[in-house]
Design a protein around this motif. Structure first.
Motif, PDB file in Angstrom:
ATOM      1  N   VAL A  62       0.845  -1.197   0.000  1.00  0.00           N
ATOM      2  CA  VAL A  62       0.000   0.000   0.000  1.00  0.00           C
ATOM      3  C   VAL A  62       0.880   1.247   0.000  1.00  0.00           C
ATOM      4  O   VAL A  62       0.528   2.265  -0.592  1.00  0.00           O
ATOM      5  N   TRP A  63       2.026   1.155   0.680  1.00  0.00           N
ATOM      6  CA  TRP A  63       3.039   2.210   0.618  1.00  0.00           C
ATOM      7  C   TRP A  63       4.412   1.584   0.785  1.00  0.00           C
ATOM      8  O   TRP A  63       4.547   0.414   1.153  1.00  0.00           O
ATOM      9  N   TYR A 131     -14.829   5.033  -2.080  1.00  0.00           N
ATOM     10  CA  TYR A 131     -13.515   4.496  -2.431  1.00  0.00           C
ATOM     11  C   TYR A 131     -13.268   3.051  -1.992  1.00  0.00           C
ATOM     12  O   TYR A 131     -12.176   2.524  -2.234  1.00  0.00           O
ATOM     13  N   PHE A 132     -14.236   2.395  -1.380  1.00  0.00           N
ATOM     14  CA  PHE A 132     -14.053   0.986  -1.056  1.00  0.00           C
ATOM     15  C   PHE A 132     -13.917   0.190  -2.358  1.00  0.00           C
ATOM     16  O   PHE A 132     -14.670   0.443  -3.312  1.00  0.00           O
ATOM     17  N   PRO A 133     -12.954  -0.753  -2.483  1.00  0.00           N
ATOM     18  CA  PRO A 133     -12.062  -1.296  -1.450  1.00  0.00           C
ATOM     19  C   PRO A 133     -10.629  -0.769  -1.533  1.00  0.00           C
ATOM     20  O   PRO A 133      -9.686  -1.556  -1.399  1.00  0.00           O
ATOM     21  N   ARG A 134     -10.428   0.514  -1.768  1.00  0.00           N
ATOM     22  CA  ARG A 134      -9.083   1.074  -1.724  1.00  0.00           C
ATOM     23  C   ARG A 134      -8.642   1.099  -0.258  1.00  0.00           C
ATOM     24  O   ARG A 134      -9.156   1.880   0.539  1.00  0.00           O
ATOM     25  N   TYR A 135      -7.683   0.248   0.083  1.00  0.00           N
ATOM     26  CA  TYR A 135      -7.408  -0.069   1.481  1.00  0.00           C
ATOM     27  C   TYR A 135      -7.079   1.135   2.352  1.00  0.00           C
ATOM     28  O   TYR A 135      -7.598   1.270   3.462  1.00  0.00           O
ATOM     29  N   TYR A 136      -6.198   2.014   1.857  1.00  0.00           N
ATOM     30  CA  TYR A 136      -5.755   3.106   2.726  1.00  0.00           C
ATOM     31  C   TYR A 136      -6.904   4.034   3.100  1.00  0.00           C
ATOM     32  O   TYR A 136      -7.206   4.224   4.280  1.00  0.00           O
ATOM     33  N   ILE A 137      -7.570   4.602   2.126  1.00  0.00           N
ATOM     34  CA  ILE A 137      -8.615   5.572   2.432  1.00  0.00           C
ATOM     35  C   ILE A 137      -9.837   4.915   3.067  1.00  0.00           C
ATOM     36  O   ILE A 137     -10.443   5.467   3.999  1.00  0.00           O
ATOM     37  N   ALA A 138     -10.190   3.710   2.624  1.00  0.00           N
ATOM     38  CA  ALA A 138     -11.377   3.046   3.160  1.00  0.00           C
ATOM     39  C   ALA A 138     -11.182   2.643   4.616  1.00  0.00           C
ATOM     40  O   ALA A 138     -12.048   2.898   5.473  1.00  0.00           O
ATOM     41  N   LEU A 139     -10.052   2.019   4.936  1.00  0.00           N
ATOM     42  CA  LEU A 139      -9.825   1.558   6.302  1.00  0.00           C
ATOM     43  C   LEU A 139      -9.578   2.722   7.250  1.00  0.00           C
ATOM     44  O   LEU A 139     -10.087   2.743   8.378  1.00  0.00           O
ATOM     45  N   HIS A 206       0.832   3.581  -3.112  1.00  0.00           N
ATOM     46  CA  HIS A 206       0.258   2.877  -4.249  1.00  0.00           C
ATOM     47  C   HIS A 206      -0.997   3.627  -4.710  1.00  0.00           C
ATOM     48  O   HIS A 206      -1.916   3.848  -3.905  1.00  0.00           O
ATOM     49  N   PRO A 207      -1.083   4.013  -5.962  1.00  0.00           N
ATOM     50  CA  PRO A 207      -2.228   4.811  -6.437  1.00  0.00           C
ATOM     51  C   PRO A 207      -3.564   4.075  -6.378  1.00  0.00           C
ATOM     52  O   PRO A 207      -4.615   4.713  -6.436  1.00  0.00           O
ATOM     53  N   GLY A 208      -3.535   2.764  -6.253  1.00  0.00           N
ATOM     54  CA  GLY A 208      -4.792   2.010  -6.217  1.00  0.00           C
ATOM     55  C   GLY A 208      -5.439   1.922  -4.861  1.00  0.00           C
ATOM     56  O   GLY A 208      -6.510   1.312  -4.726  1.00  0.00           O
ATOM     57  N   HIS A 209      -4.814   2.549  -3.832  1.00  0.00           N
ATOM     58  CA  HIS A 209      -5.360   2.404  -2.481  1.00  0.00           C
ATOM     59  C   HIS A 209      -5.671   3.732  -1.801  1.00  0.00           C
ATOM     60  O   HIS A 209      -5.901   3.771  -0.598  1.00  0.00           O
ATOM     61  N   ASN A 210      -5.675   4.827  -2.551  1.00  0.00           N
ATOM     62  CA  ASN A 210      -6.063   6.123  -1.982  1.00  0.00           C
ATOM     63  C   ASN A 210      -6.935   6.872  -2.977  1.00  0.00           C
ATOM     64  O   ASN A 210      -7.235   6.368  -4.058  1.00  0.00           O
ATOM     65  N   THR A 211      -7.346   8.064  -2.620  1.00  0.00           N
ATOM     66  CA  THR A 211      -8.262   8.820  -3.483  1.00  0.00           C
ATOM     67  C   THR A 211      -7.592   9.292  -4.769  1.00  0.00           C
ATOM     68  O   THR A 211      -8.264   9.561  -5.766  1.00  0.00           O
ATOM     69  N   ARG A 214      -4.101  15.022  -4.228  1.00  0.00           N
ATOM     70  CA  ARG A 214      -2.941  15.474  -3.451  1.00  0.00           C
ATOM     71  C   ARG A 214      -3.075  16.941  -3.070  1.00  0.00           C
ATOM     72  O   ARG A 214      -3.568  17.758  -3.852  1.00  0.00           O
ATOM     73  N   ILE A 215      -2.634  17.271  -1.870  1.00  0.00           N
ATOM     74  CA  ILE A 215      -2.427  18.658  -1.446  1.00  0.00           C
ATOM     75  C   ILE A 215      -0.925  18.893  -1.587  1.00  0.00           C
ATOM     76  O   ILE A 215      -0.141  18.337  -0.813  1.00  0.00           O
ATOM     77  N   PHE A 216      -0.521  19.658  -2.589  1.00  0.00           N
ATOM     78  CA  PHE A 216       0.882  19.712  -3.011  1.00  0.00           C
ATOM     79  C   PHE A 216       1.303  18.280  -3.376  1.00  0.00           C
ATOM     80  O   PHE A 216       0.916  17.783  -4.406  1.00  0.00           O
ATOM     81  N   THR A 217       2.066  17.606  -2.506  1.00  0.00           N
ATOM     82  CA  THR A 217       2.412  16.206  -2.786  1.00  0.00           C
ATOM     83  C   THR A 217       1.801  15.249  -1.767  1.00  0.00           C
ATOM     84  O   THR A 217       1.866  14.031  -1.953  1.00  0.00           O
ATOM     85  N   MET A 218       1.223  15.762  -0.705  1.00  0.00           N
ATOM     86  CA  MET A 218       0.640  14.927   0.341  1.00  0.00           C
ATOM     87  C   MET A 218      -0.704  14.365  -0.090  1.00  0.00           C
ATOM     88  O   MET A 218      -1.566  15.111  -0.542  1.00  0.00           O
ATOM     89  N   PRO A 219      -0.923  13.050   0.043  1.00  0.00           N
ATOM     90  CA  PRO A 219      -2.250  12.507  -0.253  1.00  0.00           C
ATOM     91  C   PRO A 219      -3.313  13.154   0.639  1.00  0.00           C
ATOM     92  O   PRO A 219      -3.096  13.309   1.854  1.00  0.00           O
ATOM     93  N   VAL A 220      -4.426  13.535   0.063  1.00  0.00           N
ATOM     94  CA  VAL A 220      -5.529  14.102   0.848  1.00  0.00           C
ATOM     95  C   VAL A 220      -5.944  13.129   1.955  1.00  0.00           C
ATOM     96  O   VAL A 220      -6.359  13.545   3.040  1.00  0.00           O
ATOM     97  N   ASP A 221      -5.792  11.858   1.681  1.00  0.00           N
ATOM     98  CA  ASP A 221      -6.140  10.811   2.640  1.00  0.00           C
ATOM     99  C   ASP A 221      -5.432  10.994   3.986  1.00  0.00           C
ATOM    100  O   ASP A 221      -5.947  10.598   5.036  1.00  0.00           O
ATOM    101  N   ASP A 222      -4.235  11.600   3.953  1.00  0.00           N
ATOM    102  CA  ASP A 222      -3.459  11.800   5.180  1.00  0.00           C
ATOM    103  C   ASP A 222      -4.158  12.737   6.158  1.00  0.00           C
ATOM    104  O   ASP A 222      -3.844  12.725   7.358  1.00  0.00           O
ATOM    105  N   LEU A 223      -5.099  13.557   5.671  1.00  0.00           N
ATOM    106  CA  LEU A 223      -5.854  14.429   6.582  1.00  0.00           C
ATOM    107  C   LEU A 223      -6.684  13.596   7.548  1.00  0.00           C
ATOM    108  O   LEU A 223      -6.806  13.928   8.733  1.00  0.00           O
TER     109      LEU A 223
END
Length: 256
Positions: A62-63, A131-139, A206-211, A214-223
């Motif tokens: 996933v990362w 976004y299910f079943p994208r593991y990072y954002i869904a879980l 991994h692009p298949g497991h998050n939205t 990006r905010i600059f380079t940070m995945p929005v999911d990290d919020l």
């Protein structure tokens, strides 16, 4: 190679995040060092949970971590710097939380915490569905939703202070995570969907497991992930502090 591209860069980011909060822990007004016991006990449990989660996702792809910016030592498949991340970021975050509690006498969000809780619950539910079943954002959204429902149902008094700390922490959080997810993060748009253009990453997603956003380079999911990391530490520390205060009050009552 730029001056900031070196083996110990991830470690440098960890230490930079920790340095000022650690130094200011001895501020005579906040005296955060007196809560070290509560932080270490909380971090042992909450940090341990996140590290196991991190190790599992790393194993699943996933990362991953760029060895060009790491010193080399690993444990459970995670670099030393990643272990330190789950100490340094929570420490800086809860230090900020307790500092704001002391210095902000009138929290502007004091009557908005329930509204913010419900908005966050609906957001997390929407992210799971979308976004299910994208593991990072869904879980991550699922865990955050469960935690928010628990906090709302139990009317946790610290929620307004938690939300204030979270919003105050967003700029430095985006900067530090921006460095980790793209060394030249300032060269990218504030919000975009072009992660494939980010090449100089310490941490790769991994692009298949998050939205994909990006905010600059940070995945929005990290919020969502960042909120959960801070919230679980704050809740754990507040519980331990309340427990110790009750014990002290009971002991005083017995000796009175």
């Amino acid at each position: 190679m730029e001056w900031y591209q070196f083996k110990g860069l991830y470690l440098a980011v960890d230490l930079a995040v920790l340095a000022l909060p650690l130094l200011l822990s001895f501020d005579k007004n906040v005296q955060f060092y007196k809560h070290w016991k509560h932080f270490f006990l909380t971090n042992l449990g909450v940090g341990g949970f996140f590290i196991l989660w991190d190790a599992l996702f790393s194993e699943m792809g996933v990362w991953a971590f760029n060895p060009d910016y790491l010193l080399g030592p690993e444990l459970l498949g995670l670099p030393l710097e990643e272990w330190l991340f789950f100490f340094c970021i929570p420490y800086a975050s809860v230090f900020t939380y307790f500092s704001l509690k002391h210095y902000v006498k009138r929290n502007p969000l004091i009557h908005a915490d329930t509204t913010l809780n419900f908005a966050a619950i609906l957001t997390c539910a929407g992210l799971i569905i979308a976004y299910f079943p994208r593991y990072y954002i869904a879980l991550t959204s699922f865990y955050a939703l469960v935690w928010l429902v628990w906090a709302t149902r139990n009317s946790k008094s610290f929620m307004a202070d938690l939300w204030l700390a979270y919003f105050v922490l967003l700029p430095p959080f985006i900067i530090s995570n921006g460095v980790l997810t793209g060394l030249s993060f300032w060269e990218f748009p504030l919000l975009h969907h072009s992660a494939e253009n980010i090449l100089d990453q310490i941490v790769w997603y991994h692009p298949g497991h998050n939205t994909g956003w990006r905010i600059f380079t940070m995945p929005v999911d990290d919020l969502v992930y960042g909120f959960l990391l801070i919230a679980m530490h704050v809740a754990g520390m507040e519980r331990l502090i309340t427990r110790d205060q009750r014990k002290a009050a009971l002991s005083q009552a017995k000796t009175a």
